[in-house]
Design a protein around this motif. Structure first.
Motif, short mmCIF file in Angstrom:
data_model
loop_
_atom_site.label_atom_id
_atom_site.label_comp_id
_atom_site.label_asym_id
_atom_site.label_seq_id
_atom_site.Cartn_x
_atom_site.Cartn_y
_atom_site.Cartn_z
N TRP A 1 5.98 -58.33 -29.95
CA TRP A 1 4.73 -57.63 -30.26
C TRP A 1 4.82 -56.85 -31.57
O TRP A 1 3.81 -56.42 -32.11
CB TRP A 1 4.38 -56.66 -29.13
N ARG A 2 6.02 -56.66 -32.08
CA ARG A 2 6.22 -55.87 -33.29
C ARG A 2 6.25 -56.73 -34.56
O ARG A 2 5.97 -56.24 -35.66
CB ARG A 2 7.54 -55.09 -33.21
N ARG B 1 5.97 -57.97 -42.06
CA ARG B 1 7.24 -57.31 -41.76
C ARG B 1 8.40 -58.26 -42.01
O ARG B 1 9.46 -57.86 -42.51
CB ARG B 1 7.27 -56.83 -40.31
N ALA C 1 4.72 -50.49 -30.48
CA ALA C 1 4.87 -51.77 -31.17
C ALA C 1 3.98 -51.82 -32.41
O ALA C 1 4.38 -52.33 -33.45
CB ALA C 1 4.53 -52.92 -30.22
N ARG C 2 2.79 -51.28 -32.29
CA ARG C 2 1.84 -51.29 -33.42
C ARG C 2 2.30 -50.34 -34.52
O ARG C 2 2.19 -50.65 -35.72
CB ARG C 2 0.47 -50.88 -32.92
N GLY D 1 5.44 -48.84 -34.94
CA GLY D 1 6.87 -48.72 -35.23
C GLY D 1 7.53 -47.59 -34.48
O GLY D 1 8.46 -46.95 -34.98
N GLU E 1 9.59 -56.90 -25.98
CA GLU E 1 8.46 -56.31 -26.72
C GLU E 1 8.61 -56.46 -28.23
O GLU E 1 7.65 -56.23 -28.98
CB GLU E 1 8.30 -54.82 -26.36
N ARG F 1 0.80 -59.97 -28.77
CA ARG F 1 0.54 -58.58 -28.45
C ARG F 1 -0.79 -58.47 -27.70
O ARG F 1 -1.84 -58.85 -28.23
CB ARG F 1 0.49 -57.73 -29.71
#
Length: 393
Positions: free
Chosen positions: A310-311, A316, A21-22, A24, A307, A64
């Motif tokens: 969390w991204r 973004r 998630a952190r 990519g 999830e 997250r």
């Protein structure tokens, strides 16, 4: 496998999901599958237990977590505190819980996004967040190219299946199965008679209005789920150009198309970011239908991919707005006069749907013929925004 070992395995998977998630990386289900595949000694019941722990911990927190351990501790404290006794430091077990160590609280969405969601849903926010956090049913699409009818497919499924209607749209090929139904290895799937596809995605294809004999561009085809649905709608007569900038995702389309009986109808084309217009020059002004299933936040799919919460970051999201606007311009150039352009995002954020379309209208003077916003708590499908344009002659 003892219960403490299951907990430690879940923590290790969750750490992998957080890292992805952190950075990519791969999706949570891919990380989980890879973990279990590399540990073939884990039995079926243990695999199911680990899977349930991972997904429950992911669904527990919209923020997250700082670690997989914090994610699992937060979930267990809220739902199964008796399991904390298994944090005993024995072989293959998590070390004991320390006073004051991080434990992720239950939240439905990142805090920075809550005001945005409240502006979108208003008084319906609690119901909307509950639906986005719940487990989704399983929707499938019957592939007309195999000659099977929806009734024939329903009779061969392992459980009861119901027709699906979305916002007044009749989805003639859709069936809904209970959440948790597993169709891996089912003969209908192996032979291409069915594809797993959310009803919201099927609604996008329905609004595209593809008919036999048409030339269609699926501009952001990914692994080709909507390309296959478009091929089914064309009934074997027509052609589809499926494009993407992700080589690995686009490569997955060919075997799926072969299984579905659509391989001869679909051309795939890998595009270079920034050079798409040049690489699509041969299709300029030629397509009857152009579908832009644009990259987006995925907020409408949280119930399937929790999830994704969390991204997502504000940075973004801003980058996605610029890409979505550029894709609209690119897709419009491919539509013939009088043809149809469809813009869709699996998002419930106004900034990726209505705001993008209003800016496009100001820029071009072209207003949408129809817009449709879908939400799980109202329509029972993934969240989507869809806009259709009848391009001027």
């Amino acid at each position: 496998m003892r219960p403490p070992a299951r907990l430690q395995a879940a923590i290790e998977v969750l750490d992998g999901v957080l890292a992805a998630a952190r950075d990519g990386g791969a999706a949570a289900d891919s990380i989980l599958q890879a973990y279990l595949r590399s540990r073939r000694f884990i039995g079926a019941k243990d695999r199911a237990a680990i899977r349930d722990l991972v997904w429950a911990a992911i669904r527990h927190s919209g923020e997250r977590p700082v670690s997989g351990r914090a994610a699992l501790l937060g979930y267990l404290l809220a739902s199964a505190p008796e399991a904390l006794s298994s944090f005993d430091g024995s072989d293959h077990a998590p070390h004991p819980v320390e006073e004051g160590e991080p434990q992720t609280p239950a939240t439905a969405a990142p805090a920075w996004l809550l005001p945005v969601l409240e502006a979108r849903f208003g008084n319906d926010l609690p119901q909307a967040l509950a639906a986005l956090s719940a487990r989704a049913p399983l929707d499938i699409r019957v592939n007309r190219l195999t000659g099977m009818t929806r009734a024939q497919v329903a009779a061969r499924l392992p459980c009861a299946a119901e027709p699906v209607h979305v916002a007044g749209l009749t989805l003639a090929d859709a069936l809904r199965l209970p959440a948790g139904t597993r169709l891996e290895g089912h003969p209908l799937r192996k032979t291409g008679a069915i594809e797993v596809q959310d009803a919201g995605s099927q609604a996008v294809v329905e609004l595209a209005g593809a008919r036999p004999g048409m030339a269609v561009v699926d501009l952001c085809a990914g692994a080709g789920g909507k390309s296959l649905a478009l091929a089914s709608a064309l009934g074997g007569a027509g052609r589809i150009l499926a494009t993407d900038t992700d080589r690995s995702r686009l490569a997955a389309l060919a075997p799926r198309a072969r299984r579905a009986g659509a391989l001869g109808m679909i051309e795939t084309r890998l595009l270079d970011p920034g050079r798409e217009a040049t690489q699509l020059a041969d299709w300029a002004g030629q397509a009857d239908v152009v579908l832009i299933d644009a990259p987006c936040s995925g907020t409408g799919t949280w119930r399937r991919n929790p999830e994704l919460r969390w991204r997502l970051t504000p940075f973004r999201l801003e980058r996605l707005w610029a890409l979505q606007a550029r894709l609209l311009r690119l897709g419009a150039a491919l539509v013939r006069p009088g043809g149809r352009l469809i813009y869709a995002v699996c998002s419930v954020l106004d900034s990726e749907g209505p705001d993008i379309i209003r800016a496009w209208h100001r820029e071009t003077g072209i207003a949408p013929a129809r817009t449709l916003a879908l939400s799980p708590h109202i329509h029972g499908c993934d969240g989507f925004f869809i806009a259709t344009f009848e391009m001027p002659c």
